[in-house]
Design a protein around this motif. Structure first.
Motif, short mmCIF file in Angstrom:
data_model
loop_
_atom_site.label_atom_id
_atom_site.label_comp_id
_atom_site.label_asym_id
_atom_site.label_seq_id
_atom_site.Cartn_x
_atom_site.Cartn_y
_atom_site.Cartn_z
N UNK A 98 0.64 -7.70 4.77
CA UNK A 98 -0.23 -7.69 3.36
C UNK A 98 0.43 -8.33 2.41
N UNK A 99 -0.48 -9.33 1.65
CA UNK A 99 -0.02 -10.06 0.61
C UNK A 99 0.50 -9.30 -0.60
N UNK A 100 1.28 -9.92 -1.29
CA UNK A 100 2.00 -9.27 -2.46
C UNK A 100 1.22 -9.39 -3.89
N UNK A 101 0.54 -8.77 -4.28
CA UNK A 101 -0.30 -8.89 -5.34
C UNK A 101 0.27 -8.83 -6.45
N UNK A 102 -0.52 -9.23 -7.57
CA UNK A 102 0.11 -9.35 -9.13
C UNK A 102 0.50 -7.89 -9.40
N UNK A 125 -3.29 5.39 3.41
CA UNK A 125 -2.52 5.36 2.43
C UNK A 125 -1.23 5.29 2.68
N UNK A 126 -0.66 6.04 3.77
CA UNK A 126 0.73 6.29 4.16
C UNK A 126 1.06 4.60 4.69
N UNK A 127 0.19 4.12 5.49
CA UNK A 127 0.57 2.84 5.91
C UNK A 127 0.64 1.62 4.80
N UNK A 128 -0.25 2.00 3.70
CA UNK A 128 -0.08 0.66 2.57
C UNK A 128 1.09 0.95 1.86
N UNK A 129 1.53 2.24 1.74
CA UNK A 129 2.88 2.53 0.99
C UNK A 129 4.02 2.20 1.78
N UNK A 130 3.96 2.09 3.07
CA UNK A 130 4.70 1.67 3.90
C UNK A 130 5.11 0.22 3.92
N UNK A 131 3.95 -0.52 3.95
CA UNK A 131 3.94 -2.02 3.94
C UNK A 131 4.49 -2.35 2.55
N UNK A 132 3.88 -1.92 1.42
CA UNK A 132 4.48 -2.11 -0.06
C UNK A 132 5.83 -1.83 -0.01
N UNK A 133 6.29 -0.85 0.42
CA UNK A 133 7.75 -0.21 0.14
C UNK A 133 8.71 -1.06 0.86
N UNK A 134 8.19 -2.00 2.12
CA UNK A 134 8.95 -2.84 2.71
C UNK A 134 9.13 -4.14 2.04
#
Length: 272
Positions: free
Chosen positions: A127-131, A165-174
């Motif tokens: 996933x791209x890193x958003x602003x 939601x957990x999958x999004x949190x995982x990608x974002x946290x990493x």
């Protein structure tokens, strides 16, 4: 060494333990004792310290304990959780807040010419890193840092929604682990130290074996995305980490090492 009782963690301990004593840190005393027994058989000197990396005070105690034993030259932070067995809230606490706790506690005690390696994941590249993410990441030292990340994960509408939601949190946290690692490069360099991260793909650890056994179709789909055509072996991660800690990698700094068998290139770049 956090997560030293895991599949990749033990492989790393076996390599680094050839030349260094190791402090094993984790939340599960029984698993730590089992890992220590395996290392004892190999002649690797190790000490144990029960630590919840989401708790700043416990991480500080770990850093103080490690420093009391001698010069701290290598900090390998592999501990983390995934959506396979952990909810959104704890994913953010352990993966993101835990990374901040580790860096902040160990920066002062890391000896000159030392190195810190934080473990992210190939998921960080999905996933791209958003602003909005960057703005939240920049609040790493604010009291509401956790709340900001949790808000970005959204609210679950049902059980299926919580899974995504957990999958999004995982990608974002990493993604944060990589970002925060690179944010510390100059600070670490000022004391003649390095900091970098590793993003593993799918390695044949006991945890991944459970996926293969319990969800064979999912595992097969994963394998089809890996150009190497196989899972990674923990010993390969051990060898990679040992090299990155060596003087031969002394100019490797402030980067994320993607070790995923060519998976990302195969997916995102048109192949010949």
């Amino acid at each position: 060494m956090t997560g030293g009782h895991g599949g990749m963690g033990k492989a790393i301990c076996k390599e680094l333990g050839k030349t260094s004593a190791i402090v094993l840190a984790g939340r599960n005393p029984a698993k730590l004792e089992t890992a220590k027994a395996e290392l004892d058989e190999l002649g690797v000197e190790s000490d144990l310290c029960k630590t919840d990396i989401a708790d700043r005070a416990q991480v500080q105690a770990l850093a103080d304990y490690a420093a009391s034993l001698g010069s701290v030259k290598q900090i390998i932070h592999t501990s983390g959780v995934s959506p396979s067995d952990t909810g959104t809230e704890n994913i953010i606490k352990i993966n993101a807040v835990g990374a901040v706790n580790m860096v902040e506690a160990f920066y002062p005690v890391l000896a000159g010419d030392g190195v810190m390696i934080n473990f992210a994941s190939v998921a960080a590249y999905t996933m791209p890193q958003t602003d909005e993410w960057t703005e939240a990441f920049e609040a790493w030292n604010e009291p509401d840092f956790y709340d900001r990340l949790l808000a970005l994960a959204g609210e679950p509408e049902d059980e299926e929604g919580e899974f995504f939601r957990a999958g999004l949190a995982y990608a974002m946290s990493k993604k944060f682990v990589i970002y925060f690692t690179q944010k510390n490069v100059v600070r670490f360099a000022q004391k003649h130290c390095r900091i970098l991260s590793i993003s593993p793909g799918c390695y044949l650890t006991p945890m991944h074996q459970k996926l293969i056994d319990n969800q064979p179709e999912t595992a097969e789909n994963q394998l089809e995305l890996i150009p190497a055509g196989r899972w990674g072996h923990p010993c390969e991660m051990g060898a990679l980490t040992a090299f990155l800690c060596s003087s031969g990698a002394g100019y490797v700094n402030g980067v994320d090492i993607l070790a995923a068998g060519g998976q990302n290139a195969g997916i995102f770049v048109p192949q010949i």
